[in-house]
Structure formats: structure tokens, C-alpha cells
Write an enzyme that holds these catalytic residues in place. Sequence first.
Site, mmCIF file in Angstrom:
data_model
loop_
_atom_site.group_PDB
_atom_site.id
_atom_site.type_symbol
_atom_site.label_atom_id
_atom_site.label_comp_id
_atom_site.label_asym_id
_atom_site.label_seq_id
_atom_site.Cartn_x
_atom_site.Cartn_y
_atom_site.Cartn_z
ATOM 1 N N ASP A 413 -2.893 -3.503 3.246
ATOM 2 C CA ASP A 413 -3.305 -2.445 4.114
ATOM 3 C C ASP A 413 -3.671 -1.240 3.357
ATOM 4 O OD1 ASP A 413 -3.902 -1.304 6.768
ATOM 5 O OD2 ASP A 413 -2.167 0.158 6.074
ATOM 6 N N GLU A 466 -7.877 -4.673 2.103
ATOM 7 C CA GLU A 466 -8.498 -3.736 3.189
ATOM 8 C C GLU A 466 -9.038 -2.566 2.488
ATOM 9 O OE1 GLU A 466 -8.293 -0.970 6.809
ATOM 10 O OE2 GLU A 466 -6.626 -1.219 5.789
#
Length: 733
Positions: A413, A466
Site C-alpha cells: 500500500d 500501489e
Amino acid sequence: MKKPADRQQIDAEIQQVIELRHPDPHRVLGVHPDGDGVVVRAFRPDAAAIHVLPSFGGRIAMEHRKGGVFEARINGRDQVFTYMIEVEYPGGKVFTLRDPYSFTPTLGELDLYYAGEGRHEKLWERMGAHLIHHNGGAGVSFAVWAPTAAGVSVVGDFNSWDGRLHAMRRMGASGIWELFIPEVGEGTRYKFEIRPSQGGPAMLKADPFAFRTEVPPATASVVHDLHRFTWSDEKWLTTRAEGEPAQKPWSVYEVHMGSWRRVVEDGDRPMTYRELAPALSDYVKRMGFTHVEFLPVSEHPYGPSWGYQVGNYYAPTARYGHPDDFRFLVNHLHEQGIGVIVDWVPGHFPKDAHALAKFDGTALYEHADPRQGTQPDWGTLVFNFGRNEVRNFLIANALFWIEEYHIDGLRVDAVASILYLDYSRRPGEWVPNRWGGRENEEAIAFLRELNEAVRRKHPGVVMIAEESTAWPKVSQPVKDGGLGFHFKWNMGWMHDTLLYFSKDPIFRQHHHNNLTFGLLYAFSENFMLPLSHDEVVHGKGSLYGKLPGDPWQKRANLRALLAWMWAHPGKKLLFMGGEFGQHSEWSSDRSLDWHLLEDPGHKGIQSMVADINRVYREVPALHDADSEPIGFQWLQPDAAADNVFAFIRRSRTPGRHVVCVANLSPVPRDGYRVGFPRVGLYQEVLNTDASEYGGSGIGNMGQIQTEAHPWDGQEASAALRLPPLSVLWFIPG
């Protein structure tokens, strides 16, 4: 004969034990040679009397020396021995137990060395709480890193949460505190009581390496045997390791476990891991997705964070069941041929008092300087990636999920927040690197080390970034100057594509480049195309809600969007609900709108997604050259006035290809000529306007015959019937 211990020195050390600030209480407590015998000491502050029960027999009274420290001298013994202590409390209650201070350390010198170096890749096997047999006794070995603490104790159900009873010993300069406590078992709740060296009250901290936790909002750690579950997914793991990930089909269904499908008849609660296993695997298998990606599963104190503010990195959340229940879910998905990816959050962590923040009273896991140690966007703290022990904690955690839970991939993330020192900061709010730049050199080294470790130890497991900027070579090997990820989320493609599809078709000709621009950089990385949870929250509306027109047009646009995505170079990720046209914006507190499937139009979207997944998996041209220029060729990139796009997807195997044609205008186009690579029969394997999908049924009767009429740079062509707001796929044969 050993010289008797200096009485004055022992008195001073006993005082340290009483004040819970002795770095090695084992040096005072337990059994120790002393002159022509041994001395046994125990610390039980509230005891009325204590007796020693030696293994060689007898019952020896201990004398209260001071402050709850009792002592017995046994003459004529020149070696230590095993023993029990019998503790009597006021009121007559008596407990007989093995003395924790009679046990040798459970950590070895190599463990301490590799931990200090930041190179202990199985750190979770030594830190935390472990059920073991040690020196003839069964119990739990506890270990925690708290280098600046004045003292650390284990507290829990077994000692009435009294920090005086089980003070730990510090293992030299490692900063690791250790204690073996006999007769503690599975399911016992515990925490570490940490006394800061700078003074102030003791802190109760959850174990950073806890394998199990209480159900939030409770925060205690729970003793758990990691090795009790029996796996049966050997076939899956063997197959996973074969081949190159970039050449495989990846159709990922992103899921938030608490809101995918709730049990309404039982108080509208989330499904448990075990309830989810058959329901989710059956659905995903029927829909043809290759993988499930779960939003973060690690324990987190605040439910509405969806798991992105992690409190316990080594424990699956107890909201949905026991850790072995999560193993059951993963194992069941694997048995059904479905891979499992989990979101992993190494970029930041919350400030909750029971968790990692100021763990030993100082900025331990985070930077002390708020310009480096805080994340303004999320009100969280940033890991200090330059610290060996912190880097080791995170890399071992990634390996832990892969090895102990058989996870097939980690989606990392917010990588941009890790890479850039000035992420979401104004001038003066961040500290430049040694060259004056904004790149976080320590974080870059951490990501490379992380990805190298996963690649080296677990072929077939993927690391997905990401990453929302133009950082180069995110998905290239470290040896080639890259960060070492396998895939990178293509955020630019997502933004441009949703912008185009959100426009009324009358205006789309002015945004034609939103769909063509991405092909200029499509092969610079190994991309995954995400239509994720981030696009359907915080007022953004659902995918269906973003699209223009009346309900029929919205559904047609959604079918076209998904078929366009599946034909475009890059692996696929779709958040739950998008596959059937969820109307409302996603909420983590309620179930998806499954009742929409009673509408044939929404049922048709779902049926189409199952079909495109099937074709995508079966046709190599749609996936095996995703990251290579040979995999894509434009036919008509510039038909903006018609809102038409046409291209070829080619396989690594010569001759195998798919022709994709999109008419993203609301009018059908008859006799629209498109080039094809060869003369012959082509099957129309997908028509998003098919009546069974809820469309108008306009198409090409399932097949076409191309003719030797050169067009679009190809030797053959065909005059097609293009339905409105549609995507067509053709394969030779």
C-alpha cells in the site's frame, strides 16, 4: 567452592528487582551457587510464605529478605537443580509452580546477532510468544525488543496482570528482553508492561509479534500455536512456482471481508472466515477470477480504517475468527484453484497507545522527528526504515504471511508515501536526504531488500506496488536498477479511463486521448489495471454511478468499460460489486447490493464478466505478452469523431491474436471497416451488447469472414456491425 556473593552488592541488586528496574533479574532470582552450597531466591511481593520443593526431595522454608524477595540457602549442594516453589498467600491460598527464574535463556547468540544486523528472515520464530518445551518444562517463551526500557514484564491472565511477578531479562546489547514462563498455555491473554527509562508510568503494550489478538476493541495479545493447522494445498503451491508471473492471466477480485456478504438473519454481522470460505470460493470460481485480493487482514484497532492502520502486523484480525480459520479460508481457496493476495501496509502505523507508537517510551519503530516520523494525510506514524531492527520486523512480516499463511502475493500500500520524503508535505515540513533530494534512500533500500528476499525464497509469489507517480523501474529487477516489484498498479490508466467513460458520449471525441495515451507507457512497467475500492468511496460513487445516461446506457457503459479493461495490456483488478453494477457507493458497514441481481440488466453484467474472465484465461493473446510491445498493435487509434477504437492483442506464440473493436458512441455503426491480420473466419467471442447481457442484441451473428481488402495496415479487413456503447472481441478460427 564458589566464593559467597557480596552481601552488599546482592542487597543493591535485590532493590533493583523490587523496583522492577533490574536488567537481568535471573542474576538475582532463581538458584545460584554460593560458597559451599546454593541460594534460591524468589520474588512474590504479596506472599505470606514460600517453600522450595527441590527435585531431590524435601520442603525448605524460604526467609523473607526484603520487599517480597524470599531466600533459602541449601548447604552441601555444588550444582543447580530443578525445583518447584510453593507460595502461600494471606488467607491460606497455596500455589505450587515452576519458578520462571530457574530456566536458561530461550534465545541464542545467533538469533541476537542476526536480529541486530537486521537479517533474521524468520524473526517471528524467535520473537513474541511461543509454546515450547524448555529445560524439562512446558510453557511459553516470551521475547520483545525494547532497547531503552528500564524494565519489562510479561503480564496476563496467568499472573493477574501484575507486572511484579514476571520481570524479563535483557539479552545484552541487543535490546531484546526474554523470559520463559512455565505452565502458560494456548489461548492465554498477555501484554508487555514496559517501564520507560526516562520515568513516568509503566505502559501496557500489545506484542508486536503476537500471532493472535482479542476481538477489538479489546487489545490484548493471545498465545497461539502457529503449527497446529494442517494444510492440503500442496498442488496449488507447486503449480504457483511454475512459469513467469508476467505471462500468466491475473484477474483479481478485490474484497473487503466485512462487507462482501453479511449474515443479515443473524443481526447483520460479517461472515466469519469459515463461513466466507465456501461462499466466496464458489462465487469467485463461478465468476472466473484467478485471484482474490483481501483488503488488509492484519489486526487493526479502528474498523473504519478497513485495515489500513495496522496495530498487530503478525495477527489476522480476530473480527472474523481464529487465525486457523483464516488459514482454512486460504487453504479452501487454493483447493479451488484460486490465489490469495493481501494488502500489506508497511508505510505507516497508528498512534494507539497499546500498539507500536513510542513502544519503549521512545520513538522506536518511528522517526523521532515529526518531519520524518508522522504521516499528515492519515494521522499516523512513519516507520524508521534506516533502523536494522525495524527493517527486519517488516521484511520478516512479509515472509511470515507467505510462509505461515501461504499467501500468493502482497499488494504494498501507498508506495509513493514510502519513496518520497516530502509526500503530502509543504516546504519546511520535511527533511531532505543527504544530497538535498526528496527521495527516501533508506526506504528505497528497504523495498529492494524486501522484494529480493521474496523473489529469492518464494518463486511464484508476487509483490505488487500501489505507486502513483512516475518513479522509474518499479517493477524491474533490483539488479537492473529497479525496485524489484513484480507488478505496479497503473494509476494513470485508471484515472484517464474513468475520466473518459464518465463523459457523455457527445463529448468523448474531445477526450479520445484519455484512452490512447496510456499505450505510450504501457510497457515501461509490468502493470496491473486497478478499478479498486479507492474509486468507489469518499463521495466518488460506484462505477455504475460514475457512468452517464439512463439505466440502460449506464449498464451498457459499464459492460464496455470492463471489456475494454480486460482487452487492454495489463493484469486486472476489480473491486467487489463492480462485476454486477453496484448502484451505491461502497460502505464497509453493510453488504453489497446483491438484490440488484434480480434485475436482468445487472444479472447480465455479471454473466458478461464471467464470460470475459473465461475467454481471458483461455486465450493467451489477452495475457501472455502484457508487458511487451509485441503484445499490442493499434488498428484505429484516431477515430475520435466516431468514438471508435480498434487494436490487436498478440500472443508470444506467433499467429495467435485477438482483435478488439470498441464503439463508445450511443449509435450503432453498420458496415464499419476494420483491418484484420489475415483472411479467414473469425469468431466473435465477445459482444458486450449481446441480449443475454442486457444489450440490444446488435452484432455480427457470432462470426465474420474477412476479405483480402487491406485496411489499417493489415492484409485483410471486414465491414462490421458495431453495436452502441459496446466492445467486440474476435479470434481467428
